[in-house]
Design a protein around this motif. Structure first.
Motif, PDB file in Angstrom:
ATOM      1  N   ILE A  96       7.137   5.191   7.296  1.00  0.00           N
ATOM      2  CA  ILE A  96       7.438   6.536   6.791  1.00  0.00           C
ATOM      3  C   ILE A  96       8.695   7.070   7.458  1.00  0.00           C
ATOM      4  CG2 ILE A  96       6.661   8.937   6.844  1.00  0.00           C
ATOM      5  CD1 ILE A  96       3.860   7.971   6.204  1.00  0.00           C
ATOM      6  N   ALA A  97       8.793   6.904   8.770  1.00  0.00           N
ATOM      7  CA  ALA A  97       9.983   7.378   9.476  1.00  0.00           C
ATOM      8  C   ALA A  97      11.221   6.610   9.031  1.00  0.00           C
ATOM      9  CB  ALA A  97       9.777   7.248  10.981  1.00  0.00           C
ATOM     10  N   ASN A  98      11.087   5.295   8.894  1.00  0.00           N
ATOM     11  CA  ASN A  98      12.232   4.481   8.505  1.00  0.00           C
ATOM     12  C   ASN A  98      12.712   4.819   7.101  1.00  0.00           C
ATOM     13  OD1 ASN A  98      13.178   1.679   7.081  1.00  0.00           O
ATOM     14  ND2 ASN A  98      13.884   1.799   9.197  1.00  0.00           N
ATOM     15  N   PRO A 109      -6.590  10.812   4.503  1.00  0.00           N
ATOM     16  CA  PRO A 109      -7.038  10.968   5.897  1.00  0.00           C
ATOM     17  C   PRO A 109      -6.171  10.221   6.899  1.00  0.00           C
ATOM     18  CG  PRO A 109      -8.923  10.629   4.448  1.00  0.00           C
ATOM     19  CD  PRO A 109      -7.705  10.416   3.613  1.00  0.00           C
ATOM     20  N   ARG A 110      -5.559   9.116   6.511  1.00  0.00           N
ATOM     21  CA  ARG A 110      -4.715   8.357   7.441  1.00  0.00           C
ATOM     22  C   ARG A 110      -3.455   9.137   7.823  1.00  0.00           C
ATOM     23  NH1 ARG A 110      -4.556   2.355   4.697  1.00  0.00           N
ATOM     24  NH2 ARG A 110      -6.655   2.407   3.811  1.00  0.00           N
ATOM     25  N   LEU A 111      -3.027  10.020   6.942  1.00  0.00           N
ATOM     26  CA  LEU A 111      -1.802  10.778   7.217  1.00  0.00           C
ATOM     27  C   LEU A 111      -2.003  11.814   8.312  1.00  0.00           C
ATOM     28  CD1 LEU A 111      -0.446  11.398   3.594  1.00  0.00           C
ATOM     29  CD2 LEU A 111       0.253   9.637   5.224  1.00  0.00           C
ATOM     30  N   SER A 112      -3.237  12.282   8.470  1.00  0.00           N
ATOM     31  CA  SER A 112      -3.503  13.298   9.493  1.00  0.00           C
ATOM     32  C   SER A 112      -3.432  12.741  10.897  1.00  0.00           C
ATOM     33  CB  SER A 112      -4.873  13.938   9.249  1.00  0.00           C
ATOM     34  OG  SER A 112      -5.896  12.959   9.362  1.00  0.00           O
ATOM     35  N   GLU A 113      -3.373  11.411  11.008  1.00  0.00           N
ATOM     36  CA  GLU A 113      -3.385  10.764  12.316  1.00  0.00           C
ATOM     37  C   GLU A 113      -1.998  10.457  12.857  1.00  0.00           C
ATOM     38  OE1 GLU A 113      -5.509   7.251  11.416  1.00  0.00           O
ATOM     39  OE2 GLU A 113      -7.371   8.267  10.837  1.00  0.00           O
ATOM     40  N   ILE A 114      -0.946  10.724  12.051  1.00  0.00           N
ATOM     41  CA  ILE A 114       0.389  10.270  12.437  1.00  0.00           C
ATOM     42  C   ILE A 114       1.420  11.369  12.259  1.00  0.00           C
ATOM     43  CG2 ILE A 114      -0.117   7.872  11.797  1.00  0.00           C
ATOM     44  CD1 ILE A 114       1.508   8.359   9.241  1.00  0.00           C
ATOM     45  N   ASP A 115       2.606  11.133  12.807  1.00  0.00           N
ATOM     46  CA  ASP A 115       3.756  11.997  12.613  1.00  0.00           C
ATOM     47  C   ASP A 115       4.401  11.633  11.280  1.00  0.00           C
ATOM     48  OD1 ASP A 115       6.127  13.378  12.636  1.00  0.00           O
ATOM     49  OD2 ASP A 115       6.856  12.547  14.528  1.00  0.00           O
ATOM     50  N   LEU A 116       4.522  12.603  10.380  1.00  0.00           N
ATOM     51  CA  LEU A 116       5.045  12.345   9.039  1.00  0.00           C
ATOM     52  C   LEU A 116       6.559  12.453   8.947  1.00  0.00           C
ATOM     53  CD1 LEU A 116       2.291  14.040   6.860  1.00  0.00           C
ATOM     54  CD2 LEU A 116       2.666  11.616   7.289  1.00  0.00           C
ATOM     55  N   ALA A 117       7.217  12.554  10.085  1.00  0.00           N
ATOM     56  CA  ALA A 117       8.689  12.511  10.137  1.00  0.00           C
ATOM     57  C   ALA A 117       9.293  13.549   9.204  1.00  0.00           C
ATOM     58  CB  ALA A 117       9.186  11.098   9.823  1.00  0.00           C
ATOM     59  N   LYS A 118      10.095  13.114   8.221  1.00  0.00           N
ATOM     60  CA  LYS A 118      10.826  14.048   7.357  1.00  0.00           C
ATOM     61  C   LYS A 118      10.069  14.450   6.096  1.00  0.00           C
ATOM     62  CE  LYS A 118      15.409  12.376   8.774  1.00  0.00           C
ATOM     63  NZ  LYS A 118      16.691  11.778   8.308  1.00  0.00           N
ATOM     64  N   THR A 178       5.591 -10.876  13.805  1.00  0.00           N
ATOM     65  CA  THR A 178       5.781 -10.602  15.235  1.00  0.00           C
ATOM     66  C   THR A 178       6.453  -9.267  15.517  1.00  0.00           C
ATOM     67  OG1 THR A 178       7.887 -11.800  15.184  1.00  0.00           O
ATOM     68  CG2 THR A 178       5.920 -13.036  15.818  1.00  0.00           C
ATOM     69  N   GLY A 179       7.220  -8.709  14.575  1.00  0.00           N
ATOM     70  CA  GLY A 179       7.970  -7.486  14.847  1.00  0.00           C
ATOM     71  C   GLY A 179       7.704  -6.413  13.803  1.00  0.00           C
ATOM     72  N   PRO A 180       8.334  -5.225  13.983  1.00  0.00           N
ATOM     73  CA  PRO A 180       8.146  -4.137  13.030  1.00  0.00           C
ATOM     74  C   PRO A 180       8.627  -4.513  11.632  1.00  0.00           C
ATOM     75  CG  PRO A 180       9.242  -3.385  15.045  1.00  0.00           C
ATOM     76  CD  PRO A 180       9.228  -4.873  15.089  1.00  0.00           C
ATOM     77  N   SER A 181       8.002  -3.926  10.632  1.00  0.00           N
ATOM     78  CA  SER A 181       8.406  -4.172   9.252  1.00  0.00           C
ATOM     79  C   SER A 181       9.838  -3.702   9.034  1.00  0.00           C
ATOM     80  CB  SER A 181       7.479  -3.422   8.301  1.00  0.00           C
ATOM     81  OG  SER A 181       6.172  -3.927   8.364  1.00  0.00           O
ATOM     82  N   LYS A 182      10.571  -4.464   8.218  1.00  0.00           N
ATOM     83  CA  LYS A 182      11.945  -4.106   7.875  1.00  0.00           C
ATOM     84  C   LYS A 182      12.004  -3.728   6.405  1.00  0.00           C
ATOM     85  CE  LYS A 182      13.854  -8.025   9.312  1.00  0.00           C
ATOM     86  NZ  LYS A 182      12.796  -8.778  10.020  1.00  0.00           N
ATOM     87  N   GLY A 183      12.766  -2.676   6.100  1.00  0.00           N
ATOM     88  CA  GLY A 183      12.910  -2.214   4.728  1.00  0.00           C
ATOM     89  C   GLY A 183      14.102  -2.885   4.065  1.00  0.00           C
ATOM     90  N   VAL A 184      13.843  -3.754   3.093  1.00  0.00           N
ATOM     91  CA  VAL A 184      14.915  -4.489   2.421  1.00  0.00           C
ATOM     92  C   VAL A 184      15.553  -3.601   1.357  1.00  0.00           C
ATOM     93  CG1 VAL A 184      15.479  -6.531   1.060  1.00  0.00           C
ATOM     94  CG2 VAL A 184      13.694  -6.653   2.812  1.00  0.00           C
ATOM     95  N   LEU A 185      16.852  -3.375   1.481  1.00  0.00           N
ATOM     96  CA  LEU A 185      17.604  -2.581   0.512  1.00  0.00           C
ATOM     97  C   LEU A 185      17.976  -3.474  -0.669  1.00  0.00           C
ATOM     98  CD1 LEU A 185      19.919  -0.824   3.109  1.00  0.00           C
ATOM     99  CD2 LEU A 185      18.239   0.361   1.681  1.00  0.00           C
TER     100      LEU A 185
END
Length: 541
Positions: free
Chosen positions: A112-114, A128-137, A191-198
């Motif tokens: 979401i932040a990315n 309900p999952r959204l209430s557990e995290i920072d929704l960034a922008k 192994t690492g964070p998900s990357k957003g493919v443009l």
């Protein structure tokens, strides 16, 4: 319909051949009564109906405040709402950013932040999952169906209420160009964070368009069982739209219902990824095996079972190598006789196999696959908000796939392994992919993961983690005896661990890093401790 544009570069098709907005308008004018999409429940949208639905929903998004070039996050399962959102967002020149419905916690917060999205379209069961995290922008939630939205942490608009005037011309700030970004698709690495493919419109078009998949035509119907938040689920509707053809959007893959659904939707093309083909072949034979409309199937990877699949189900088999970031550089002919191949390089693509210094390896040797295309914008435009990963992947002017291949004298390519998953045992390089393929030939094995574990002698020992076919059990001693007869001595696994399900990422990739970290567990069977040893063959001089 947009005025046709002739670009000075002949490699770039006109806007009405590869940009979603102009394709929707083009086919509504040229083929209004032809079906573009059918759903599992029998609902069907013609091109004329599609245009009306898309324009009305696009006008609703515009009234909500979505602007051309803006990223819109979509967190939905397969279905009419997800497909309509995809088309409507692109129709106003905004960027479609789907998320995996399995995401939660820190992974969900990361994507979401990315994404940088202000608007998030979400199914109410996921709120309900959204209430557990920072929704960034994120500023506004758009919620589908009539479900409860009590857990919504932000203002809510109902998706059904986003319904503007279907006759609104929806003027653009400028024409949508083939090189504009159409989507951001998140690839979950192991192994690492998900990357957003443009991905640009031209990337999507090149990925499985007429030049990449010439075997798929305007009279075909592609049955899509992959989720729309993967390239395997988002790509088919678009590539069939590019052909003025149709797609059957199915909620998910089911072994028991696969052929009956294919027949009910009159599908002619299917894509069998991973163990899907294995599941279908290991199912009990039945009258539906040949009572369907499917003519062509993509099998990825191509296994030794391909001839049996063709014989039993009466379909032509093709295979490819592809990933979200590239555009089907390797494609096979129908029913390839070289089992295990991914095919040959298609026109418009260059492929090299290289060592760790990007120097090309000789024919027959293993190297990492590097890819580039003749057409501009025919592959990914980098990773969203991740310049370091973009620079690393695109170094030296080539995209680095991270996959190890070999090429034979005839130009056929063979997948060996992910570079980081290769195993070296007593001087021999071993492909975990090839080990897994042999293990999955055992009738009781549903899926397998081969990993390296430490050896007391140096280098690695081979371990396989397996899951059984439903209703069957795996005897590790029997499996080892089976493998001794079917694979080279140095590849035969020493260790066998049995799980009901292999651990996977939200995008269904086996988490080999987790299995490697767990190593040899107390429930692991040791072939050598059981007295079942494998010897190198000796030859008389």
């Amino acid at each position: 319909m947009a005025k046709e544009e002739d670009f000075s570069d002949p490699r770039i098709p006109n806007r009405d051949a590869c940009v979603l907005r102009y394709l929707v308008d083009r086919w509504a004018a040229e083929r209004p009564e032809k079906a573009h999409v059918v759903f599992a429940d029998g609902d069907e949208w013609t091109f004329a109906e599609l245009q009306k639905k898309v324009r009305a929903k696009a006008a609703g998004f515009r009234e909500l405040g979505v602007r051309q070039g803006e990223h819109v996050a979509v967190w939905l399962p397969n279905g009419p709402d997800a497909l309509l959102a995809f088309y409507a967002i692109n129709y106003i020149g905004a960027v479609f950013v789907p998320f995996n419905t399995a995401y939660r916690g820190s992974l969900l917060q990361h994507v979401i932040a990315n994404s940088g999205a202000r608007f998030l379209l979400v199914h109410p069961d996921l709120l309900p999952r959204l209430s557990e995290i920072d929704l960034a922008k994120v500023e506004q939630l758009v919620v589908t169906t009539n479900g409860e939205a009590d857990f919504a942490p932000l203002p809510v608009t109902r998706f059904d209420s986003l319904c503007g005037d279907e006759n609104d011309p929806l003027p653009l700030d400028r024409p949508i160009e083939p090189w504009d970004i159409q989507s951001i698709i998140y690839t979950s690495g192991t192994t690492g964070p998900s990357k957003g493919v443009l991905s640009s419109y031209l990337h999507m078009f090149s990925n499985a368009g007429p030049e990449s998949w010439p075997m798929v035509g305007e009279d075909d119907r592609y049955m899509c069982v992959a989720p729309i938040f993967h390239i395997g689920g988002m790509g088919p509707p678009f590539v069939m739209l590019a052909r003025g053809a149709s797609v059957a959007m199915i909620d998910n893959f089911s072994t028991d219902e696969f052929w009956s659904v294919a027949k009910a939707t009159q599908s002619t093309v299917v894509f069998l990824l991973g163990v899907m083909a294995t599941f279908l072949l290991k199912a009990e034979p039945g009258p539906g095996d040949r009572d369907h409309t499917v003519k062509k199937a993509f099998m990825v990877p191509l296994t030794g079972d391909a001839p049996a699949f063709t014989e039993r189900f009466g379909v032509d088999i093709y295979t490819i190598f592809n990933m979200t970031e590239i555009s089907s550089p390797i494609v096979s002919e129908a029913n390839p006789i070289k089992i295990g191949t991914c095919g040959t390089v298609r026109d418009g693509v260059e492929v090299r196999l290289v060592d760790t210094n990007d120097c090309e390896v000789p024919v027959g040797e293993i190297g990492e696959m590097l890819v580039r295309t003749d057409r501009p914008w025919a592959m990914n435009s980098g990773y969203n908000a991740n310049p370091e990963a973009t620079a690393e992947a695109w170094r030296n002017g080539w995209f680095h796939t991270g996959d190890a291949f070999r090429k034979d004298e005839d130009g056929y390519f063979y997948f060996v392994d992910r570079v980081k998953d290769a195993i070296r045992r007593r001087g021999e390089n071993i492909s975990s992919f090839e080990v897994e393929a042999d293990v999955c030939r055992h009738p009781a094995v549903r899926e397998a993961a081969a990993i390296a574990v430490p050896s007391e002698y140096s280098e690695d020992e081979v371990m396989v983690v397996v899951a059984p076919v439903p209703g069957k059990s795996i005897d590790p001693h029997n499996l080892a005896e089976f493998l001794i007869e079917t694979m080279p001595y140095f590849m035969v696994p020493r260790y066998v661990r049995i799980l009901e399900e292999l651990p996977k990422t939200p995008s269904a990739k086996v988490m080999k890093a987790e299995l490697r970290s767990e190593g040899i567990t107390p429930d692991t069977w040791d072939r050598e401790a059981a007295g079942l040893r494998v010897r190198r063959e000796s030859f008389s001089s």
